[in-house]
Every structure is written in C-alpha cells, then in structure tokens.
Design an enzyme around this catalytic site. Structure first.
Site, PDB file in Angstrom:
ATOM      1  N   ASP A 147      26.330  18.774  55.844  1.00 55.90           N
ATOM      2  CA  ASP A 147      27.277  18.823  54.581  1.00 55.90           C
ATOM      3  C   ASP A 147      28.355  17.837  53.933  1.00 55.90           C
ATOM      4  OD1 ASP A 147      27.705  20.065  52.315  1.00 55.90           O
ATOM      5  OD2 ASP A 147      27.130  22.176  53.140  1.00 55.90           O
ATOM      6  N   ASP A 205      23.722  22.780  44.909  1.00 54.98           N
ATOM      7  CA  ASP A 205      23.515  23.710  45.999  1.00 54.98           C
ATOM      8  C   ASP A 205      22.579  24.888  44.749  1.00 54.98           C
ATOM      9  OD1 ASP A 205      24.098  23.367  47.905  1.00 54.98           O
ATOM     10  OD2 ASP A 205      25.658  24.695  48.544  1.00 54.98           O
TER      11      ASP A 205
END
Length: 413
Positions: A147, A205
């Site tokens: 991430d 996202d």
C-alpha cells in the site's frame, strides 16, 4: 532532485530485464479481507474463509489466493526490527496460517506499506524492505499487497523508487512472492509499474456502490484526484476506457477488489461488475464475506463462462468502442479471445435510465470487419445461458434493461 531520481530509475528499468512476469500470466484470483472486515481480521476468519473457498467450489475455479489485509500486525517491531503478528488475532503466527492454507491447496497473501506506517498506523516497510521480504519468505507467504498510505511521509523519494525497492527485496528473498502494488493510480503507474510488479492499482479504492462516487472523484484515468476510497463501479469502468490497451500478461492493471456479495447491488449490477472486471483483465479478488453470501452472488462469482473470459490464454482486454456507444445511455466494448472455441467477446451495457434496443453492426467491431472473420462463428449469450445461430451482418439486442450487461461470446461451431 526528484526529477533526477525519476530519470535514473527510468534508465535503470530500461536497462534491466522486467522483474515481473512469471507469476501473472493470467489475472490473479482469490479473496481479500479488507472490503468487508477492515481491521477486524484474525486467524479464525482466514482459516474459515480458506475452507469455504474449497467447500463452495470457488477454489476449483481458480480463486486460490487468501489475502490478509491490514490489521494483522502489532504497532511496534520487535527488538530485531521484525514486523510482528498480533498475538491475540493470530495466536499461532502467520506461518501456521500459511501452512493451513497451503494444506488446502491454496496460497496465502499478506499486507504492508511503502511508507513508515501503513493505513492503520502499523509499521510500514520503508527502510525495512529486505528484512520484511525475508520474513514473509520464512513464513511461506505467496502474495504481498503493498500500500501507499505512509507515502506522504517519504516525499523525498519518488513512488517509483519506494515501490521498486520492495520488488528487488522480494526477488532476493528466496521465495516467489506475487507483488501487488496499491498506489491508487497516482503518477500514471500503468506507464512504469509493469516493469517490476505483477499487478498495480489503476485508481483509488473502490467503495460498495454501483453508481455513486464519493465527493470529488475524477471519472477519467488521467487526473490527479484518482478517488481515494470513493470510486463507484461505473466510474472504475469509465477510467478503463483509457487504460485497457495497457493490459498484458505479466502485469495487470487492478480495478480493485470485487464488491459482489456485499449486499449493495442488484443482480444485474453484480453481473455487470463481474463481467467488466473479467473482460478488462482486472484481478478477480473477492471482497465479500463468503461465509455469509447469497446464493445469487455466489452463482455470479462461479460463472465459468465469465471466468474463462478473464483467464483467456491471449490475455487481451476488451476495448471501448465509442463510435458504437451512446454516451450516458449504453456502452459497447469488444476484444479477442483465444481459448478453446472462443474467439471474441462483446459487452453491451445499459447504464442509462430506461430499457433499450441496440443494433450492433459487426463490420464496425475490430477483428470482425470482414465477413470471412465471422464465418463459422455462433453467439453465446453468457448470462442468459443461450446459444444462438451463426453471425450475420448485425446483432440485434431487444429490451436490454437498466444496469444490465449483455455478454456475447463468439465461438467456433
């Protein structure tokens, strides 16, 4: 300084054979804990989900990665600098979970971050890349989702350098570990991330909504606000209009995890969601709680015809056909296939406000321009599970409902 570093890395990547490729001949398939469980992840959940993948038949269809997302760690490294599993959540450690998952014929994934901290303020891997990669290899981990939440603390380094460091660390760990970048599409990573990762996120996202984006989300791929934690299904598909030509075996643009089975969409919407993720060659990573999923959602995830489009040997994504589409009403995508008898796929999606009829002239579809290209081909309407007659000059679709997608596979007789 930043520009010099970027130029250096660009030259390095051009001079070095691609680090990616062997693990991603086809888009990866599996399950990830984040969409449904966020930080509430533990050993019991991972083991029960792994068993459920087997019991439902999902594993046999290719869903073989069981990925632990954020929340598995403690807030501090140990005295040797190692990340530590939360002993309450994972009392037997990650290695024991990996052993269990492997005993079922599946693979285990784990999560970290390219910054000092990750999204939950657990220790990231910046500065510890070799140590962490070695630890994951010792645990027999098969997949790393990496991430970028802590990246803002490392503004002295480019994203390319931070993510490249972990790629080298994984390659030197002594174990093949699938490398999945989650950098939200910043800095147009489809132009460079394929050189050292197996998949890379092309946008912010996804959130569990078919139409509605959260505030400020840009609907195109080439924009600065990629939509952190707020991109709808339709916008994710829209962004891929610019990006589908970049898809290729070895490194896949990732449209984020599937929201099928989370209880927020109709059956038509879930079919559309699954169809486009497959046809656009995005990874198929389930985000729902498959221990508590409806029969209709499970049936969508198990549709063999759609899965075969995703896993087609050619590895070419469908492309948007603007000249055949009607902006705001319906969109048409098409692309070649090469597995078995399948030779082409066409998607016609109604994203307007009323049912429509569509006439599709096949001479306007790339690869079907000549009549000889269509000789001997028949049509399969995938979601209707109906095979029709041989192709002519046009395909006529009647009463395509709102949110419905028609997936047509053209096959040899």
């Amino acid at each position: 300084m930043e520009l010099k570093v970027f130029k250096f890395l660009s030259l390095l990547l051009l001079a070095t054979p691609s680090l990616a490729g062997r693990l991603a001949k086809k888009p990866q398939m599996g399950w990830n804990s984040w969409n449904t469980f966020k930080y509430a992840v533990d050993e019991k959940l991972i083991k029960s989900t792994a068993m459920r993948l087997v019991d439902t038949g999902l594993a046999r269809l290719g869903y073989d990665y069981v990925n632990i997302d954020d929340g598995w760690q403690t807030y501090q490294r140990d005295s040797n600098g190692h990340q530590q599993a939360n002993a309450t959540k994972f009392p037997n450690g990650i290695k024991a979970v990996a052993d269990y998952v492997h005993s079922l014929g599946l693979k285990l994934g784990i999560y970290s971050d390219a910054g000092i901290y990750d999204c939950g303020f657990y220790p990231g891997s910046h500065g510890y890349e070799e140590l962490d990669a070695s630890l994951y290899a010792q645990w027999d981990v098969d997949y790393l989702k990496y991430d970028n939440c802590g990246g803002f603390q490392m503004n002295t380094l480019s994203a390319q350098e931070r993510f490249l460091r972990m790629s080298y660390a994984l390659k030197n760990s002594g174990r093949e570990i699938f490398y999945s970048l989650c950098e939200w599409g910043h800095q147009f990573r489809w132009l460079w991330a394929d050189q050292f990762s197996e998949s890379y996120r092309m946008s912010g996202d996804i959130h569990s909504a078919y139409r509605a984006d959260k505030s400020g989300v840009c609907t195109t791929a080439y924009c600065l606000n990629t939509g952190y934690a707020g991109v709808s299904d339709l916008t994710m598909i829209r962004k891929m209009r610019e990006l589908s030509p970049f898809q290729k075996p070895g490194a896949w643009a990732d449209m984020d995890m599937l929201e099928i089975g989370t209880g927020t969409m109709t059956e038509y919407q879930e079919q559309t969601h699954f169809s486009f993720w497959a046809a656009l060659k995005s990874p198929l990573i389930i985000g729902a709680d498959i221990n508590n999923i409806s029969d209709s959602s499970l049936a969508i995830l198990k549709n063999k015809d759609i899965i075969s489009i995703s896993q087609d040997d050619l590895g070419r994504a469908a492309n948007y056909l603007p000249e055949l589409s009607e902006e705001g009403e319906y969109q048409i995508w098409a692309g070649p296939l090469s597995s078995g008898r399948s030779r082409h796929v066409i998607l016609v999606q109604n994203y307007g406000s009323k049912a429509i009829n569509v006439t599709l002239p096949l001479a306007s579809v790339s690869g079907l321009e000549k009549r000889a290209d269509r000789t001997g081909l028949v049509i399969r309407d995938v979601w209707a599970s109906v095979d029709s007659g041989k192709l002519g000059e046009t395909i006529e679709l009647k009463n395509v409902e709102v949110d419905q997608v028609k997936v047509l596979v053209l096959k040899k007789r």
